[in-house]
Each structure stands twice: as C-alpha cells, then as structure tokens.
Design an enzyme around this catalytic site. Structure first.
Site, PDB file in Angstrom:
ATOM      1  CG  ASN A   1     -18.314  15.143  -3.559  1.00 13.71           C
ATOM      2  OD1 ASN A   1     -17.458  15.848  -4.113  1.00 13.71           O
ATOM      3  ND2 ASN A   1     -19.532  14.985  -4.032  1.00 13.71           N
ATOM      4  CD1 TRP A   2     -13.572  17.494   0.923  1.00 20.60           C
ATOM      5  CD2 TRP A   2     -11.693  18.479   0.171  1.00 20.60           C
ATOM      6  NE1 TRP A   2     -12.571  17.207   1.801  1.00 20.60           N
ATOM      7  CE2 TRP A   2     -11.399  17.792   1.374  1.00 20.60           C
ATOM      8  CE3 TRP A   2     -10.674  19.166  -0.482  1.00 20.60           C
ATOM      9  CZ2 TRP A   2     -10.114  17.791   1.927  1.00 20.60           C
ATOM     10  CZ3 TRP A   2      -9.397  19.157   0.068  1.00 20.60           C
ATOM     11  CH2 TRP A   2      -9.129  18.482   1.269  1.00 20.60           C
ATOM     12  CE  LYS A   3     -21.472  17.722  -2.766  1.00 21.95           C
ATOM     13  NZ  LYS A   3     -22.899  17.800  -2.593  1.00 21.95           N
TER      14      LYS A   3
ATOM     15  CG  HIS B   1     -22.239  13.778  -7.294  1.00 22.50           C
ATOM     16  ND1 HIS B   1     -23.160  14.792  -7.248  1.00 22.50           N
ATOM     17  CD2 HIS B   1     -21.969  13.449  -5.999  1.00 22.50           C
ATOM     18  CE1 HIS B   1     -23.426  15.080  -5.982  1.00 22.50           C
ATOM     19  NE2 HIS B   1     -22.710  14.275  -5.205  1.00 22.50           N
TER      20      HIS B   1
ATOM     21  CD  GLU C   1     -24.583  11.438  -3.066  1.00 26.09           C
ATOM     22  OE1 GLU C   1     -23.928  11.542  -2.031  1.00 26.09           O
ATOM     23  OE2 GLU C   1     -24.172  11.821  -4.169  1.00 26.09           O
TER      24      GLU C   1
ATOM     25  CB  SER D   1     -28.240  14.882   4.780  1.00 24.87           C
ATOM     26  OG  SER D   1     -28.708  15.828   3.857  1.00 24.87           O
TER      27      SER D   1
ATOM     28  N   GLY E   1     -20.566  15.013   1.757  1.00 25.78           N
ATOM     29  CA  GLY E   1     -20.313  16.327   1.169  1.00 25.78           C
ATOM     30  C   GLY E   1     -20.005  17.352   2.249  1.00 25.78           C
TER      31      GLY E   1
HETATM   32  P1  PGA Z   1     -23.980  16.053   1.450  1.00 35.61           P
HETATM   33  O1  PGA Z   1     -23.439  15.742  -0.019  1.00 35.61           O
HETATM   34  O2  PGA Z   1     -23.256  15.136   2.407  1.00 35.61           O
HETATM   35  O3  PGA Z   1     -23.659  17.501   1.685  1.00 35.61           O
HETATM   36  O4  PGA Z   1     -25.443  15.781   1.455  1.00 35.61           O
HETATM   37  C1  PGA Z   1     -23.205  14.431  -0.430  1.00 35.61           C
HETATM   38  C2  PGA Z   1     -22.819  14.408  -1.893  1.00 35.61           C
HETATM   39  O5  PGA Z   1     -23.369  15.189  -2.678  1.00 35.61           O
HETATM   40  O6  PGA Z   1     -21.968  13.605  -2.297  1.00 35.61           O
END
Ligand code: PGA
Length: 238
Positions: free
Chosen positions: A8-10, A91, A150, A199, A219
């Site tokens: 998930n590159w956001k 999400h 999540e 994380s 992420g």
């Molecule tokens: P993160 O994000 O791996 O940086 O905790 C995960 C996500 O929000 O999908």
C-alpha cells in the site's frame, strides 16, 4: 498456500518515474520467488504499471458506482479495464476521512461485480466491522474476498504505533474466523485468506506468518523495493 504480500504505497511517490522504478525493482527482485505480491500505487500511476507473473497491480480505493455523475471518483470497472486485479477497501485512513462501513460494504459489492478482488481492512472493532462486511454479501462471494486484520494503532505512521503482538493477532484471527464460520460454514472458512497489516517489515513478518496469516498488507516498508522484496521472501515458509 503461497504468501500474498500487498504493497500500500498510500499517497507516494511524487512522480511516475519513481513509481515505475520501484515497481520494476520489485518485479525483478521477485522473479521466480514462491510468493505473490500486489502493488497498490495511487490510481494515477495504475495505467503505467503492468503486472508480471507473480506481481499484480491493485488500487487503494474505488467508487461504489461503475459510472455516472460522481466527481473525483474512479470506478472498479475502470480499474479492471486498466489491468488491476485487486482493490484495497475500508482502510482506516479512508474511514478517518469520513468513509462509513455502509459505503465500504457497497464498494465491496461493486468490486466483486467486475471481478476485482477486494482487500478488506478490518480494524480494532472486529465484530462490528465484520458484521457490516458480511451482512449483504452472498455466501459464495465471501471466499473471493481477502481480509486483512489491520488495527489502526499498529499502522507505522500513527503516533506511538506498535505492531500487534503475535498473541494478539492469534486472538483477532480466531474472532474473524468465528464470524466467517457463522456465515459460510467450517469447510469454506479454511479457504479464506486473512492477512495482517500494521508496521510489518522484513524483520517481523515471520512471527506473523507463524500465527497462520496468509500474508501482509504493507505500508512504509513497501516503498523501499529491496526491503519489500526481502519481506516477501521472508514470508515463505521454510
Ligand atoms: P504500515 O502501513 O505498514 O506503514 O504500518 C500499513 C497500512 O496502513 O496499510
């Protein structure tokens, strides 16, 4: 089952060249590796990324409508037409911007209607969120969904973020499976994919996989191609 690792590159990276470079490095790095990956870039980059044999393309959200007067929205059909196979839905970062459970449920159906695989995020309130997701969905469609546990507090960009402990994850999985069991029965539940997100890195992925998840939603660690490739490799059972 082969591990499934979803990036998930956001709202990153800032330009299409960088997006292309990360994708190319990931695809090269995962060539011949016994894991499947999905890259979910911002939708403006989707068109330029072509899938490889084990790296698929996904989106981070989609509309609950396929066409019409919905300014700013992107439909599941459009994403499908561009070669997307997956779409992240529900999400917590979208819910914080106002997306409701009801909208998430509609989006799941719209994605299924065009054979996009919904990657559905379930947060802290497992019972309530699962209830909404499963409410109107046909029994036969449930196995087409990839579920992700999540919890918001585990996402790396949250203040004081802390990855879920493997023990907590075990409890969450059993609660999710319990709800799925009521909907689709014992046998079908065994074929459902549940991932963990929050994380996740190449260093801790093994501990989560050991608790019986099929993979991870990633992420921060997904923007560094080398780290992401290592993470996917470490998810393979030894
Ligand atoms: P993160 O994000 O791996 O940086 O905790 C995960 C996500 O929000 O999908």
């Amino acid at each position: 089952m082969r591990p499934l690792i979803i990036a998930n590159w956001k709202m990153n990276p800032a330009n299409s060249k960088e997006a292309f470079d990360i994708a190319r490095a990931v695809m090269r790095g995962l060539e011949g590796v016994e894991a499947d990956a999905v890259l979910c870039p911002p939708s403006v980059y989707v068109a330029q990324l072509l899938p490889s044999s084990n790296v698929f393309i996904g989106a981070q959200d989609a509309s609950f409508k396929q066409e019409g007067a919905y300014t700013g929205e992107v439909s599941p059909q459009m994403l499908k037409n561009l070669g997307c196979s997956y779409v992240i839905l529900g999400h917590s970062e979208r819910k914080r911007l106002g997306e409701t459970q009801d909208m998430v449920a509609k989006k799941i159906q719209a994605a299924l209607d065009v054979m996009l695989i919904p990657v559905v995020c379930i947060g802290e309130d497992i019972q309530q969120e699962m209830k909404f997701v499963l409410k109107d969905i046909k029994e036969a469609d449930v196995p087409k969904i990839v579920f992700v546990y999540e919890p918001e507090g585990a996402i790396s960009t949250q203040a004081n973020a802390k990855a879920t402990s493997p023990e907590q994850l075990e409890r969450a999985l059993s609660s999710m499976r319990g709800m799925l069991l009521k909907k689709i029965g014992k046998e079908a539940v065994q074929n459902i994919s549940i991932l963990y997100g929050g994380s996740v890195s190449s260093k801790n992925i093994r501990a989560f996989m050991a608790k019986g998840v099929q993979g991870a939603l990633v992420g921060a660690s997904s923007l560094d191609a080398q780290e992401f490739v290592q993470l996917a490799k470490n998810a393979i059972p030894r």
